[in-house]
Design a protein around this motif. Structure first.
Motif, PDB file in Angstrom:
ATOM      1  N   SER A 141      -8.160   5.786  -5.629  1.00 48.84           N
ATOM      2  CA  SER A 141      -8.597   4.905  -4.723  1.00 48.84           C
ATOM      3  C   SER A 141      -8.148   4.864  -3.358  1.00 48.84           C
ATOM      4  O   SER A 141      -6.951   5.039  -3.174  1.00 48.84           O
TER       5      SER A 141
ATOM      6  N   SER B  12      -4.111   4.602  -3.063  1.00 53.98           N
ATOM      7  CA  SER B  12      -3.353   3.908  -4.349  1.00 53.98           C
ATOM      8  C   SER B  12      -3.622   4.591  -5.314  1.00 53.98           C
ATOM      9  O   SER B  12      -4.378   5.550  -5.532  1.00 53.98           O
TER      10      SER B  12
ATOM     11  N   GLN C 194      -8.728   0.412  -9.229  1.00 53.54           N
ATOM     12  CA  GLN C 194      -9.079  -0.689  -8.859  1.00 53.54           C
ATOM     13  C   GLN C 194      -8.373  -1.381  -7.729  1.00 53.54           C
ATOM     14  O   GLN C 194      -8.973  -2.451  -7.276  1.00 53.54           O
ATOM     15  N   ARG C 195      -7.687  -0.800  -7.054  1.00 53.90           N
ATOM     16  CA  ARG C 195      -6.852  -1.217  -5.850  1.00 53.90           C
ATOM     17  C   ARG C 195      -8.013  -1.384  -4.670  1.00 53.90           C
ATOM     18  O   ARG C 195      -8.021  -2.401  -3.916  1.00 53.90           O
ATOM     19  N   PHE C 196      -8.775  -0.423  -4.584  1.00 55.38           N
ATOM     20  CA  PHE C 196      -9.799  -0.378  -3.406  1.00 55.38           C
ATOM     21  C   PHE C 196     -11.115   0.006  -4.273  1.00 55.38           C
ATOM     22  O   PHE C 196     -11.313   1.140  -4.752  1.00 55.38           O
TER      23      PHE C 196
ATOM     24  N   VAL D 293       0.932  -1.135  -0.035  1.00 55.01           N
ATOM     25  CA  VAL D 293      -0.164  -0.194  -0.227  1.00 55.01           C
ATOM     26  C   VAL D 293       1.006   1.231   0.035  1.00 55.01           C
ATOM     27  O   VAL D 293       1.711   1.573   1.177  1.00 55.01           O
TER      28      VAL D 293
ATOM     29  N   ASP E  55      -3.851   3.301  -8.159  1.00 55.00           N
ATOM     30  CA  ASP E  55      -4.522   2.311  -8.995  1.00 55.00           C
ATOM     31  C   ASP E  55      -6.091   2.477  -8.785  1.00 55.00           C
ATOM     32  O   ASP E  55      -6.515   2.069  -7.478  1.00 55.00           O
TER      33      ASP E  55
ATOM     34  N   CYS F  92     -14.499   1.859   0.802  1.00 54.76           N
ATOM     35  CA  CYS F  92     -13.597   1.488  -0.317  1.00 54.76           C
ATOM     36  C   CYS F  92     -14.153   2.064  -1.526  1.00 54.76           C
ATOM     37  O   CYS F  92     -15.360   2.089  -1.551  1.00 54.76           O
TER      38      CYS F  92
END
Length: 215
Positions: A164, A184, A188-190, A105, A186, A143
């Protein structure tokens, strides 16, 4: 006699083909290729297809199991590290190190309020009353996309990178006394539909660890 009658008869007489084995070789059914094959060959092909599907499902389940085992091991290492910590500073440093190195993370922020302990540290910077009420309403970690606001400002120069995050309330019994924010780049990480079991467990661990010092 129609097709349903035949189906009913075969269901009521499961030994029919066992009693008439020659009939299996004589019956032909269409194949995907257009050629006719015997009923026995079609059954074998069907069983192979089902076996292939079961193998794929089994591989997927094994993959999930291995992933869960890996996460569980990381949570265990974090737990041991927090138990060995002897101050708030060492607890928070252990938390940051494990989340960064073990869980990958990249951005972590911790905030504590209503604390007996006071320190000139970012973790104890005053938060707004509105945010405290918002955190108190969280029954589970939240999230999803990182949005503008007070929490985003906690990340300083990295705020613009976040796409995210997971917001984890820290609790003393039913009272929320802080928040752990994981960020993050990304998107799509959370995400909103992700499972939060391990995220909640990390929140419980952090709550228990820091409560030893913040009162």
């Amino acid at each position: 006699m129609n097709a349903q009658d035949v189906l009913n008869f075969l269901q009521d007489n499961p030994d029919f083909f066992a009693e008439h084995p020659d009939l299996l070789a004589e019956l032909n059914v269409p194949h995907d290729t257009g050629a006719a094959i015997s009923l026995t060959e079609r059954q074998i092909a069907t069983l192979r297809e089902k076996n292939s599907q079961l193998q794929a499902k089994l591989s997927e389940l094994v993959g999930f199991g291995e992933e869960n085992d890996a996460i569980s091991t990381k949570v265990h290492r974090l737990t041991l590290s927090l138990l060995r910590s002897e101050s708030f500073e060492s607890s928070s440093q252990s938390l940051y190190t494990h989340l960064l190195e073990d869980f990958a993370v990249p951005h972590v922020q911790l905030r504590i309020w209503n604390s007996i302990l006071k320190r000139p540290l970012p973790e104890f910077v005053e938060v707004s009353e509105a945010l405290r009420f918002e955190a108190a309403d969280l029954q589970h970690p939240r999230c999803g996309p990182a949005t503008a606001g007070e929490i985003l400002e906690w990340f300083g120069e990295d705020a613009d990178k976040l796409r995210s995050w997971a917001l984890i309330p820290l609790r003393r019994d039913a009272q929320v006394f802080g928040m752990l924010a994981l960020g993050s780049e990304d998107p799509q990480r959370f995400f909103a539909e992700m499972g939060t079991l391990y995220v909640e467990r990390i929140g419980d661990l952090v709550s228990a660890a820091v409560l030893r010092y913040v009162g």
